[in-house]
Design a protein around this motif. Sequence first.
Motif, PDB file in Angstrom:
ATOM      1  N   TRP A 158       0.945  -1.167   0.250  1.00 18.49           N
ATOM      2  CA  TRP A 158      -0.162   0.067  -0.239  1.00 18.49           C
ATOM      3  C   TRP A 158       0.851   0.953  -0.073  1.00 18.49           C
ATOM      4  N   ALA A 159       0.962   1.880  -1.118  1.00 17.24           N
ATOM      5  CA  ALA A 159       1.130   2.817  -0.877  1.00 17.24           C
ATOM      6  C   ALA A 159       0.600   4.807  -0.575  1.00 17.24           C
ATOM      7  N   SER A 160       1.025   5.446  -0.221  1.00 23.11           N
ATOM      8  CA  SER A 160       0.369   6.809  -0.410  1.00 23.11           C
ATOM      9  C   SER A 160       1.836   7.169  -1.982  1.00 23.11           C
ATOM     10  N   ALA A 161       0.915   8.013  -2.249  1.00 25.83           N
ATOM     11  CA  ALA A 161       0.414   8.846  -4.460  1.00 25.83           C
ATOM     12  C   ALA A 161       0.325  10.640  -4.175  1.00 25.83           C
ATOM     13  N   GLY A 162       1.153  11.281  -4.869  1.00 21.94           N
ATOM     14  CA  GLY A 162       0.433  12.386  -5.290  1.00 21.94           C
ATOM     15  C   GLY A 162       1.527  12.508  -6.881  1.00 21.94           C
ATOM     16  N   TRP A 163       1.088  14.203  -6.637  1.00 17.94           N
ATOM     17  CA  TRP A 163       1.853  14.746  -6.940  1.00 17.94           C
ATOM     18  C   TRP A 163       1.146  14.839  -9.117  1.00 17.94           C
ATOM     19  N   VAL A 164       0.012  14.238  -8.973  1.00 18.13           N
ATOM     20  CA  VAL A 164      -0.598  14.190 -10.609  1.00 18.13           C
ATOM     21  C   VAL A 164      -2.153  15.556  -9.822  1.00 18.13           C
ATOM     22  N   GLY A 165      -2.400  15.309  -9.489  1.00 23.24           N
ATOM     23  CA  GLY A 165      -3.863  15.595  -9.130  1.00 23.24           C
ATOM     24  C   GLY A 165      -5.299  14.437  -8.849  1.00 23.24           C
ATOM     25  N   ALA A 166      -6.386  14.656  -9.128  1.00 22.55           N
ATOM     26  CA  ALA A 166      -7.303  13.725  -9.023  1.00 22.55           C
ATOM     27  C   ALA A 166      -7.147  13.021  -9.523  1.00 22.55           C
ATOM     28  N   GLY A 167      -8.220  11.767  -9.076  1.00 19.48           N
ATOM     29  CA  GLY A 167      -7.939  10.375 -10.274  1.00 19.48           C
ATOM     30  C   GLY A 167      -6.017   9.516  -9.375  1.00 19.48           C
ATOM     31  N   PHE A 168      -5.871   9.906  -9.407  1.00 19.43           N
ATOM     32  CA  PHE A 168      -4.348   9.266  -8.978  1.00 19.43           C
ATOM     33  C   PHE A 168      -4.018   9.710  -7.778  1.00 19.43           C
ATOM     34  N   ASP A 169      -4.215  10.788  -6.720  1.00 16.82           N
ATOM     35  CA  ASP A 169      -3.652  11.317  -5.417  1.00 16.82           C
ATOM     36  C   ASP A 169      -4.697  10.871  -4.196  1.00 16.82           C
ATOM     37  N   GLY A 170      -3.652  10.013  -3.777  1.00 15.07           N
ATOM     38  CA  GLY A 170      -4.604   9.512  -2.974  1.00 15.07           C
ATOM     39  C   GLY A 170      -3.595   7.352  -2.167  1.00 15.07           C
ATOM     40  N   VAL A 171      -3.743   6.659  -2.330  1.00 17.09           N
ATOM     41  CA  VAL A 171      -2.971   5.354  -1.945  1.00 17.09           C
ATOM     42  C   VAL A 171      -3.727   4.962  -2.885  1.00 17.09           C
ATOM     43  N   HIS A 172      -2.137   3.594  -3.327  1.00 15.30           N
ATOM     44  CA  HIS A 172      -2.484   2.687  -4.579  1.00 15.30           C
ATOM     45  C   HIS A 172      -2.208   1.884  -4.083  1.00 15.30           C
ATOM     46  N   THR A 173      -2.920   0.438  -4.508  1.00 15.46           N
ATOM     47  CA  THR A 173      -2.736  -0.250  -3.674  1.00 15.46           C
ATOM     48  C   THR A 173      -2.181  -1.837  -4.994  1.00 15.46           C
ATOM     49  N   PHE A 174      -1.201  -2.487  -4.108  1.00 15.21           N
ATOM     50  CA  PHE A 174      -0.367  -3.505  -5.240  1.00 15.21           C
ATOM     51  C   PHE A 174       0.099  -5.125  -4.840  1.00 15.21           C
ATOM     52  N   ALA A 175      -0.525  -5.802  -5.667  1.00 18.71           N
ATOM     53  CA  ALA A 175      -0.755  -7.510  -5.388  1.00 18.71           C
ATOM     54  C   ALA A 175       1.140  -7.180  -5.282  1.00 18.71           C
ATOM     55  N   PRO A 176       1.347  -8.301  -5.190  1.00 19.91           N
ATOM     56  CA  PRO A 176       3.371  -8.904  -4.656  1.00 19.91           C
ATOM     57  C   PRO A 176       3.389  -8.875  -6.048  1.00 19.91           C
ATOM     58  N   ASP A 177       2.817  -8.912  -6.870  1.00 23.59           N
ATOM     59  CA  ASP A 177       3.687  -9.383  -7.953  1.00 23.59           C
ATOM     60  C   ASP A 177       4.056  -7.792  -8.884  1.00 23.59           C
ATOM     61  N   GLY A 178       3.499  -6.532  -8.155  1.00 23.92           N
ATOM     62  CA  GLY A 178       4.050  -5.033  -8.383  1.00 23.92           C
ATOM     63  C   GLY A 178       2.556  -4.584  -9.487  1.00 23.92           C
ATOM     64  N   THR A 179       1.907  -5.793 -10.542  1.00 23.45           N
ATOM     65  CA  THR A 179       0.450  -5.013 -10.379  1.00 23.45           C
ATOM     66  C   THR A 179      -0.447  -3.807  -9.294  1.00 23.45           C
ATOM     67  N   ARG A 180      -0.985  -2.825  -9.854  1.00 25.33           N
ATOM     68  CA  ARG A 180      -1.626  -1.773  -9.228  1.00 25.33           C
ATOM     69  C   ARG A 180      -3.322  -2.651  -8.779  1.00 25.33           C
ATOM     70  N   ILE A 181      -3.467  -2.761  -8.042  1.00 26.48           N
ATOM     71  CA  ILE A 181      -4.650  -3.581  -8.340  1.00 26.48           C
ATOM     72  C   ILE A 181      -6.209  -2.609  -7.626  1.00 26.48           C
ATOM     73  N   GLY A 182      -5.876  -1.686  -6.906  1.00 25.98           N
ATOM     74  CA  GLY A 182      -6.777  -0.625  -5.938  1.00 25.98           C
ATOM     75  C   GLY A 182      -6.253   0.930  -5.967  1.00 25.98           C
ATOM     76  N   GLN A 183      -6.961   1.780  -5.653  1.00 22.97           N
ATOM     77  CA  GLN A 183      -6.511   2.977  -5.164  1.00 22.97           C
ATOM     78  C   GLN A 183      -7.978   3.477  -4.063  1.00 22.97           C
ATOM     79  N   ILE A 184      -7.282   4.495  -3.510  1.00 24.33           N
ATOM     80  CA  ILE A 184      -7.915   5.160  -2.674  1.00 24.33           C
ATOM     81  C   ILE A 184      -8.176   6.874  -2.802  1.00 24.33           C
ATOM     82  N   LEU A 185      -8.728   7.327  -3.179  1.00 28.02           N
ATOM     83  CA  LEU A 185      -8.477   8.666  -3.490  1.00 28.02           C
ATOM     84  C   LEU A 185      -9.271   9.796  -2.672  1.00 28.02           C
ATOM     85  N   LEU A 186      -8.271  10.150  -3.281  1.00 29.59           N
ATOM     86  CA  LEU A 186      -8.307  11.668  -2.174  1.00 29.59           C
ATOM     87  C   LEU A 186      -7.673  12.882  -2.622  1.00 29.59           C
ATOM     88  N   PRO A 187      -8.286  13.677  -1.761  1.00 29.53           N
ATOM     89  CA  PRO A 187      -9.029  15.112  -2.543  1.00 29.53           C
ATOM     90  C   PRO A 187      -6.788  16.298  -1.874  1.00 29.53           C
TER      91      PRO A 187
END
Length: 332
Positions: free
Chosen positions: A266-295
């Motif tokens: 689970w990675a906090s993420a940002g510096w792009v804007g809406a639709g990207f900023d928040g949290v990105h979750t990656f499976a053990p193989d490195g695939t991005r599998i989900g997001q929690i979007l924040l303002p």
Amino acid sequence: MAQQQEKATPFDRYSPGAAVIRYPDPDIIALDKRYEPLMIGNTPIQRLHTGSMWAEGVLWHSVGRYVLWSDIPNSLHRRWLWEDGHTSVIRDSNNSNGNTLDREGRLISFEHLTRRVARHEHNGSITVLADKFNGKPFNAPNDGAVHPDGGIWFTDPGYGSMGYYEGMKGPLELKEAVYRIDPNTLKVEKVTDEPTKPNGLCFSPDYKKLYIADTGDPHCIWVFDVQSGTKLGKAKEFAKMTMDLNGKKVTGNADGIRTDTEGNLWASAGWVGAGFDGVHTFAPDGTRIGQILLPEIGSNLCFGGSKRNRLFITAGQSLYAVYVNAQGAHWC
């Protein structure tokens, strides 16, 4: 007839008087079917506090039942209490960024202003664990994690010495790197300088891998094999912080990172804007599998609560929380 409320957008849902968010929360997004078991359909993302200048270094204290985080520009450690949501200032923090706990429950802070790693003892005193390498001051220690052998691993990208806002402007006398402090001798060893700007870091659930978020080129998360508990193998790219968004490829950064018991990252993420900023979750193989979007820009995160299934997130000026169907792999 009562006037129908307009649907809240990600940028107004936390404002006073905003419309209630209907379940499932639309800002918790599955990108892959592997994320669906980690989601809870009847829980919201909540903003617990706002008012920091740049919130960072969040951790959960299981005995005190509180969340601690750094308000770096204001040079404060803030605390949110579980029982009533009360938020208070604990102390001046020397512009600390990351925070963690050692095996004895002592707070370890990575301070920008003093360019050091400091331990807060049970009696209130402070022990300086490291402030130099090869006779030169660190750039500005950033984030860290404690291995079961007691070793303290931390990053030193230097952000706190690049201006006066989050520390004290001064020269970077060392190449950006990752270090380990021996728990017995306090000897500092460099474990890698492969990442351009090593930022957040965390171990895999079994401590056999170390993940490092790189906020410099190529804007990715690296993974290393941990050898003999104290050394690292060569860097391998685990996940890119580039994704398709509204028909365009965008690249942001991962900052603070944590793993859950199943090996998802689970990675906090940002510096792009809406639709990207928040949290990105990656499976053990490195695939991005989900997001929690924040303002706001995601800066750090941790698992907490009595079941370690509540994700606490620092982002911009605020502290957020959301329950997930996952447990943090480690104790803070």
